[in-house]
Scaffold this active site. Structure first.
Site, PDB file in Angstrom:
ATOM      1  N   CYS A   2       0.832  -1.196   0.000  1.00 38.04           N
ATOM      2  CA  CYS A   2       0.000   0.000   0.000  1.00 38.04           C
ATOM      3  C   CYS A   2       0.876   1.259   0.000  1.00 38.04           C
ATOM      4  O   CYS A   2       1.916   1.312   0.634  1.00 38.04           O
ATOM      5  CB  CYS A   2      -0.949   0.089   1.182  1.00 38.04           C
ATOM      6  SG  CYS A   2      -2.078  -1.288   1.299  1.00 38.04           S
ATOM      7  N   ARG A  27       3.909  -0.295  -4.804  1.00 33.90           N
ATOM      8  CA  ARG A  27       3.655  -0.783  -3.443  1.00 33.90           C
ATOM      9  C   ARG A  27       2.364  -1.597  -3.344  1.00 33.90           C
ATOM     10  O   ARG A  27       2.057  -2.152  -2.286  1.00 33.90           O
ATOM     11  CB  ARG A  27       3.569   0.404  -2.471  1.00 33.90           C
ATOM     12  CG  ARG A  27       4.850   1.219  -2.395  1.00 33.90           C
ATOM     13  CD  ARG A  27       4.666   2.399  -1.474  1.00 33.90           C
ATOM     14  NE  ARG A  27       4.598   1.990  -0.099  1.00 33.90           N
ATOM     15  CZ  ARG A  27       5.628   1.881   0.716  1.00 33.90           C
ATOM     16  NH1 ARG A  27       6.838   2.150   0.270  1.00 33.90           N
ATOM     17  NH2 ARG A  27       5.471   1.502   1.958  1.00 33.90           N
ATOM     18  N   TRP A  75      -2.506  -2.867  -1.665  1.00 37.13           N
ATOM     19  CA  TRP A  75      -2.152  -4.283  -1.772  1.00 37.13           C
ATOM     20  C   TRP A  75      -3.019  -4.972  -0.739  1.00 37.13           C
ATOM     21  O   TRP A  75      -2.863  -4.764   0.463  1.00 37.13           O
ATOM     22  CB  TRP A  75      -0.670  -4.495  -1.473  1.00 37.13           C
ATOM     23  CG  TRP A  75      -0.230  -5.911  -1.721  1.00 37.13           C
ATOM     24  CD1 TRP A  75       0.123  -6.462  -2.913  1.00 37.13           C
ATOM     25  CD2 TRP A  75      -0.101  -6.958  -0.747  1.00 37.13           C
ATOM     26  NE1 TRP A  75       0.455  -7.784  -2.749  1.00 37.13           N
ATOM     27  CE2 TRP A  75       0.326  -8.125  -1.429  1.00 37.13           C
ATOM     28  CE3 TRP A  75      -0.301  -7.029   0.622  1.00 37.13           C
ATOM     29  CZ2 TRP A  75       0.558  -9.340  -0.787  1.00 37.13           C
ATOM     30  CZ3 TRP A  75      -0.076  -8.245   1.264  1.00 37.13           C
ATOM     31  CH2 TRP A  75       0.350  -9.377   0.571  1.00 37.13           C
ATOM     32  N   ASN A  99      -1.779   2.412   5.481  1.00 32.54           N
ATOM     33  CA  ASN A  99      -0.804   1.426   5.033  1.00 32.54           C
ATOM     34  C   ASN A  99      -0.351   0.645   6.257  1.00 32.54           C
ATOM     35  O   ASN A  99       0.167   1.240   7.199  1.00 32.54           O
ATOM     36  CB  ASN A  99       0.396   2.135   4.384  1.00 32.54           C
ATOM     37  CG  ASN A  99       1.574   1.201   4.170  1.00 32.54           C
ATOM     38  OD1 ASN A  99       1.396   0.002   3.979  1.00 32.54           O
ATOM     39  ND2 ASN A  99       2.771   1.745   4.182  1.00 32.54           N
ATOM     40  N   GLY A 100      -0.587  -0.665   6.263  1.00 34.48           N
ATOM     41  CA  GLY A 100      -0.172  -1.488   7.406  1.00 34.48           C
ATOM     42  C   GLY A 100      -1.233  -2.524   7.719  1.00 34.48           C
ATOM     43  O   GLY A 100      -2.107  -2.805   6.893  1.00 34.48           O
ATOM     44  N   GLU A 479      18.234 -17.446  -6.892  1.00 32.40           N
ATOM     45  CA  GLU A 479      17.822 -16.108  -7.312  1.00 32.40           C
ATOM     46  C   GLU A 479      17.237 -16.146  -8.730  1.00 32.40           C
ATOM     47  O   GLU A 479      16.218 -15.506  -9.012  1.00 32.40           O
ATOM     48  CB  GLU A 479      19.023 -15.149  -7.223  1.00 32.40           C
ATOM     49  CG  GLU A 479      18.792 -13.736  -7.726  1.00 32.40           C
ATOM     50  CD  GLU A 479      17.640 -13.012  -7.062  1.00 32.40           C
ATOM     51  OE1 GLU A 479      17.109 -13.489  -6.044  1.00 32.40           O
ATOM     52  OE2 GLU A 479      17.237 -11.950  -7.583  1.00 32.40           O
ATOM     53  N   LYS A 483      13.425 -15.053  -9.665  1.00 36.53           N
ATOM     54  CA  LYS A 483      13.161 -13.974 -10.626  1.00 36.53           C
ATOM     55  C   LYS A 483      12.239 -14.451 -11.729  1.00 36.53           C
ATOM     56  O   LYS A 483      11.276 -13.786 -12.095  1.00 36.53           O
ATOM     57  CB  LYS A 483      14.507 -13.518 -11.192  1.00 36.53           C
ATOM     58  CG  LYS A 483      14.582 -12.089 -11.528  1.00 36.53           C
ATOM     59  CD  LYS A 483      15.075 -11.210 -10.405  1.00 36.53           C
ATOM     60  CE  LYS A 483      14.326 -11.360  -9.121  1.00 36.53           C
ATOM     61  NZ  LYS A 483      14.916 -10.674  -8.009  1.00 36.53           N
ATOM     62  N   GLU A 486       8.586 -15.250 -10.434  1.00 36.48           N
ATOM     63  CA  GLU A 486       7.746 -14.142  -9.952  1.00 36.48           C
ATOM     64  C   GLU A 486       7.193 -13.280 -11.083  1.00 36.48           C
ATOM     65  O   GLU A 486       6.126 -12.711 -10.940  1.00 36.48           O
ATOM     66  CB  GLU A 486       8.477 -13.306  -8.887  1.00 36.48           C
ATOM     67  CG  GLU A 486       9.335 -12.185  -9.365  1.00 36.48           C
ATOM     68  CD  GLU A 486       9.971 -11.384  -8.230  1.00 36.48           C
ATOM     69  OE1 GLU A 486       9.251 -10.814  -7.414  1.00 36.48           O
ATOM     70  OE2 GLU A 486      11.216 -11.297  -8.197  1.00 36.48           O
ATOM     71  N   HIS A 502      17.842 -36.886  -5.121  1.00 40.43           N
ATOM     72  CA  HIS A 502      17.299 -37.332  -3.833  1.00 40.43           C
ATOM     73  C   HIS A 502      15.795 -37.102  -3.775  1.00 40.43           C
ATOM     74  O   HIS A 502      15.250 -36.864  -2.698  1.00 40.43           O
ATOM     75  CB  HIS A 502      18.035 -36.636  -2.686  1.00 40.43           C
ATOM     76  CG  HIS A 502      19.477 -37.028  -2.636  1.00 40.43           C
ATOM     77  ND1 HIS A 502      19.900 -38.246  -2.152  1.00 40.43           N
ATOM     78  CD2 HIS A 502      20.588 -36.395  -3.095  1.00 40.43           C
ATOM     79  CE1 HIS A 502      21.217 -38.327  -2.277  1.00 40.43           C
ATOM     80  NE2 HIS A 502      21.655 -37.222  -2.856  1.00 40.43           N
ATOM     81  N   LYS A 601       6.104  -4.247  -3.921  1.00 45.69           N
ATOM     82  CA  LYS A 601       7.549  -4.051  -3.807  1.00 45.69           C
ATOM     83  C   LYS A 601       8.029  -4.097  -2.368  1.00 45.69           C
ATOM     84  O   LYS A 601       9.044  -4.697  -2.057  1.00 45.69           O
ATOM     85  CB  LYS A 601       7.895  -2.702  -4.430  1.00 45.69           C
ATOM     86  CG  LYS A 601       9.354  -2.342  -4.389  1.00 45.69           C
ATOM     87  CD  LYS A 601      10.103  -3.090  -5.443  1.00 45.69           C
ATOM     88  CE  LYS A 601      11.589  -2.795  -5.437  1.00 45.69           C
ATOM     89  NZ  LYS A 601      12.322  -3.884  -6.097  1.00 45.69           N
TER      90      LYS A 601
HETATM   91  O1  M6R Z   1      13.030  -4.452   0.461  1.00 47.13           O
HETATM   92  P1  M6R Z   1      13.629  -5.779   0.779  1.00 47.13           P
HETATM   93  O2  M6R Z   1      14.960  -5.988   0.129  1.00 47.13           O
HETATM   94  O3  M6R Z   1      13.710  -6.061   2.249  1.00 47.13           O
HETATM   95  O4  M6R Z   1      12.641  -6.835   0.149  1.00 47.13           O
HETATM   96  C1  M6R Z   1      12.821  -8.201   0.365  1.00 47.13           C
HETATM   97  C2  M6R Z   1      12.033  -9.017  -0.633  1.00 47.13           C
HETATM   98  O5  M6R Z   1      10.668  -8.744  -0.514  1.00 47.13           O
HETATM   99  C3  M6R Z   1      12.469  -8.728  -2.069  1.00 47.13           C
HETATM  100  O6  M6R Z   1      13.839  -8.921  -2.215  1.00 47.13           O
HETATM  101  C4  M6R Z   1      11.705  -9.628  -3.058  1.00 47.13           C
HETATM  102  O7  M6R Z   1      12.037 -10.959  -2.847  1.00 47.13           O
HETATM  103  C5  M6R Z   1      12.029  -9.183  -4.472  1.00 47.13           C
HETATM  104  N1  M6R Z   1      11.066  -8.232  -4.905  1.00 47.13           N
HETATM  105  C6  M6R Z   1      12.068 -10.305  -5.449  1.00 47.13           C
HETATM  106  O8  M6R Z   1      12.446  -9.847  -6.708  1.00 47.13           O
END
Ligand code: M6R
Length: 606
Positions: A2, A27, A75, A99-100, A479, A483, A486, A502, A601
């Site tokens: 949010c 956000r 969100w 927001n929260g 990673e 990526k 997502e 395994h 984000k």
């Molecule tokens: O703002 P942050 O680095 O603490 O966020 C952590 C994760 O939410 C963030 O790295 C998330 O996994 C990425 N958006 C993935 O691409």
């Protein structure tokens, strides 16, 4: 999670709120809404879905003439994305955006229902709005303060009271909020990019602060209702950095910004060829004051932590645990006085990482934050902070923030090894030189874009892709898989090369795609055996290896050659190729690259 905005001044408030919400849409994008003061009353317009839906609604009606308002991009947490669950929430006496998460909203709601309050939505926010309404006796500050004593959870609120239409009120606890200062005008925003078009000066609200905004006046109360003198900060980010600047997507722009982001982050911490954290106020004694390390983070930031773990263990022989923040905070972690706890976060606001930091602090452990956003909660609360200089990262998928987090890990490890005399200055400066060459090679990795783009056509009908790697390549596989899944919605899983047989190898059948990383020379022959195991079962393998390494062509469908670096530095270039792989797949599948479904984000709720 949010984004909230607010404005009071002489400008057309709709334009200002929409600009702010556009900058904060990363956000959350389940719904958006605004409330503005027009003709001595508050008009609220909200729409489910992307901000564009709200814009269409606003711009297809008569022009609004207003200079005061608040806005929200959501969100969804409590209550599905829908018009009725969208913010702002309106009560008999006020209008509020949030927001929260209000954790005790059910208890509060029960009490309010007994008092006769009625609720239209399923949200915790509507409960908070009505709580403040129920406590309001013509004194907004007193009502907000009383509500803050009842509410458990996290919040940033912006509020307009029906009987005080020339002021905007705001408060925060656990969720970020800034007040920005223009010329005879004030802004509220969850994050700096939302105000950059209008001003660079802002105030960071502290936990429990309450602010009363008028056009030409700010009254700031601390959590004890003491009037405070605001401390004004100047934004270091520019508007251009927060815009797409001709790129089709923020993600692509941010991938291409990596050479600069890396250099900005690293060069400022090299003095006479050696790593130095003097500018971060971290002196040499710091590096001898711990015997074990806990690295704590979420998602991509946690993957950067894993690289840090590998480097610390192999170069400094220091025992390192790397934990997911949401696990760390509930596992009763072993935190001894000789532990250094490192928190990695792009936003500096991730709820679990912040809570883990507070836990470590309460255990008396020395804490260090590696953070990208200036003045964010994690940066403010850690004992030491190392800022990464990636600039604003807007795309939900993290790219440049990850690279600079890794770069800081390299420098920290070299510095620790040097101070502890595990390496001499010559070796430290050689390492620094290799890091700088690796950064330079990112430009070469970017040149692989077309080759990768062509390959992703093979993925379009895939339901599952497996990533394999060993050692540092395993962490990069994690990673790469995150990526790709997502932003393309293809199921991806990462496995250590030796682990697949395994259990998971039963999923490898004809035409299943595998992305195999073999950039670690000392593990390459082992990886090739693992690759052969999946090829034998019909998998189509894309290999990323480094130039000069010959791979038997019966082992792959395609082999892409990364710039050749020492094994230890390969992650710097490998990740760029994996980011491009994810990006091009997402584009080819027609997905919303920068705003993947269900995500936001900055994850400010646990
Ligand atoms: O703002 P942050 O680095 O603490 O966020 C952590 C994760 O939410 C963030 O790295 C998330 O996994 C990425 N958006 C993935 O691409």
């Amino acid at each position: 999670m949010c984004g909230i905005v607010g404005y009071i001044g002489d400008k057309d408030v709709v334009d200002v709120l929409i600009d702010g919400l556009s900058a904060l849409e990363y956000r959350g994008y389940d719904s958006a809404g605004i409330s503005v003061v027009e003709d001595d009353k508050i008009t609220t317009i909200k729409a489910e879905g992307r901000l564009d839906n709200l814009k269409n609604m606003i711009y297809s009606r008569d022009k609004i003439n207003s200079q005061i308002g608040i806005g929200h991009t959501r969100w969804a947490t409590h209550g599905e994305p829908s018009d009725v669950n969208s913010h702002p929430h309106v009560t008999a006496r006020l209008t509020l955006v949030h927001n929260g998460i209000i954790e005790n909203y059910q208890e509060i709601k029960k009490i309010l229902v007994e008092k006769g309050y009625k609720f239209a939505s399923q949200t915790d926010t509507e409960v908070a709005a009505n709580l403040i309404d129920s406590l309001y006796e013509n004194d907004p500050i007193a009502a907000i303060k009383k509500a803050s004593e009842i509410i458990e959870g996290s919040y940033a609120f912006a509020i307009i009271f029906n009987d005080i239409l020339n002021k905007v009120y705001a408060t925060r606890s656990g969720s970020p909020l800034i007040v920005a200062l223009g010329d005879n005008e004030h802004f509220l925003a969850s994050d700096v990019p939302a105000i950059l078009k209008y001003t660079r000066n802002y105030i960071l609200l502290e936990e429990g602060d309450i602010v009363e905004l008028e056009k030409d006046k700010i009254t700031l109360y601390d959590k004890n209702l003491k009037i405070m003198k605001p401390q004004i900060h100047e934004a270091t980010w520019t508007l251009e950095q927060a815009e797409k600047s001709g790129y089709e997507h923020f993600m692509l722009k941010e991938i291409y910004e990596q050479p600069k982001a890396l250099l900005d982050t690293v060069e400022s911490r090299i003095i006479e060829g050696l790593p130095s954290f003097e500018r971060d106020n971290i002196d040499d004694d710091f590096f001898t004051g711990f015997n074990r390390i806990e690295i704590i983070a979420c998602g991509t930031a946690m993957h950067a932590g894993m690289i840090g773990k590998w480097l610390y263990e192999s170069v400094c022989r220091i025992n390192v645990e790397c934990s997911i923040a949401s696990e760390f905070r509930y596992k009763n972690p072993i935190l001894s006085k000789d532990t250094l706890a490192i928190f990695v976060s792009q936003s500096g606001e991730t709820a679990d990482t912040l809570a883990a930091l507070r836990l470590a602090k309460s255990a008396g452990v020395k804490t260090l934050a590696i953070v990208n956003v200036n003045g964010s909660s994690i940066a403010r609360e850690a004992d030491y902070v190392i800022y990464t200089y990636a600039g604003p990262e807007i795309s939900v998928a993290s790219t440049k923030a990850y690279s600079v987090q890794m770069a800081v890990m390299y420098l920290l490890v070299f510095k620790t090894a040097l101070v502890r005399k595990l390496i001499d200055s010559k070796k430290a400066s050689e390492f620094v030189g290799q890091l700088l060459s690796a950064i330079d090679s990112v430009n070469d990795a970017l040149l692989l874009s077309d080759e990768i783009k062509e390959y992703v056509n093979n993925f379009l009908d895939s339901s599952s892709i497996f990533f394999l790697g060993r050692g540092l390549d395993y962490y990069q596989s994690l990673e790469g898989a995150l990526k790709l899944k997502e932003i393309s919605y293809i199921h991806c899983e990462a496995y250590a090369g030796g682990e697949l047989k395994h259990g998971t190898i039963s999923l490898i059948t004809k035409d299943i795609h595998v992305v195999a990383l073999t950039t670690q020379e000392h593990l390459a022959s082992k990886m090739i055996s693992n690759i052969k195991e999946v090829v034998t079962r019909g998998a189509k393998v894309l290999i990323f290896t480094k130039k000069g390494y010959e791979v038997d062509d019966s082992a792959y469908k395609q082999c892409i050659y990364l710039p050749k670096l020492d094994d230890m530095f390969m992650p710097i270039v490998t990740v760029v190729a994996l980011q491009l792989l994810a990006y091009h797949t997402s584009v080819a599948k027609g997905c919303d690259v920068d705003k993947p479904r269900n995500l936001a984000k900055s994850v400010t709720v646990e």
